[in-house]
Design a protein around this motif. Structure first.
Motif, mmCIF file in Angstrom:
data_model
loop_
_atom_site.group_PDB
_atom_site.id
_atom_site.type_symbol
_atom_site.label_atom_id
_atom_site.label_comp_id
_atom_site.label_asym_id
_atom_site.label_seq_id
_atom_site.Cartn_x
_atom_site.Cartn_y
_atom_site.Cartn_z
ATOM 1 N N TYR A 40 39.130 20.200 41.522
ATOM 2 C CA TYR A 40 38.367 19.497 40.453
ATOM 3 C C TYR A 40 36.912 19.761 40.531
ATOM 4 O O TYR A 40 36.395 19.516 41.535
ATOM 5 N N LYS A 41 36.241 20.086 39.417
ATOM 6 C CA LYS A 41 34.821 19.848 39.402
ATOM 7 C C LYS A 41 34.345 18.710 38.458
ATOM 8 O O LYS A 41 34.960 18.776 37.383
ATOM 9 N N LEU A 42 33.504 17.943 38.751
ATOM 10 C CA LEU A 42 32.945 16.830 37.937
ATOM 11 C C LEU A 42 31.536 16.663 38.147
ATOM 12 O O LEU A 42 30.810 16.707 39.324
ATOM 13 N N GLU A 43 30.649 16.599 36.912
ATOM 14 C CA GLU A 43 29.461 16.666 37.087
ATOM 15 C C GLU A 43 28.885 15.988 35.880
ATOM 16 O O GLU A 43 29.439 15.969 34.821
ATOM 17 N N PHE A 44 27.545 15.392 35.876
ATOM 18 C CA PHE A 44 27.028 14.800 34.738
ATOM 19 C C PHE A 44 26.479 15.989 33.807
ATOM 20 O O PHE A 44 25.868 16.770 34.517
#
Length: 107
Positions: A40-44
């Protein structure tokens, strides 16, 4: 097709964006990685891209790139506290198998 946030995740993201002083929401995606194939990739996110697919959950904007959506469709992002640890948890109904370390998955 839908991506949702739990109320806990939405509250955490909202507080973080407010503390950060900028941002329109979060960007979720997947990348090839790890022993099971995908991570998974998660960023603001500070801005949206032309091809982003946009969802709204508990007042938070969630941006997904079109290539990641089939792997994330139906996923709920939660924010959990377990003992002294806290973090985001992906409740993804598409996962068929995950590695032992929890860093990667396959569908």
């Amino acid at each position: 097709m839908a991506i949702t946030l739990s109320e806990s995740a939405a509250n955490h993201v909202s507080r973080f964006i407010e503390k950060r002083g900028k941002g329109i929401g979060i960007r979720l995606g997947v990348k090839t990685s790890g022993c099971s194939g995908m991570a998974y990739k998660l960023e603001f996110a500070d801005e949206s891209q032309d091809d982003d697919i946009v969802f709204e959950s508990h007042g938070v904007t969630v941006l997904i790139d079109p290539k990641s959506l089939p792997y994330l469709d139906g996923t709920e992002l939660d924010f959990v506290r377990e003992g002294l640890n806290e973090g985001f948890k992906f409740n993804n109904p598409n996962v068929k198998d995950a590695c032992g370390c929890g860093e990667s998955f396959n569908v």
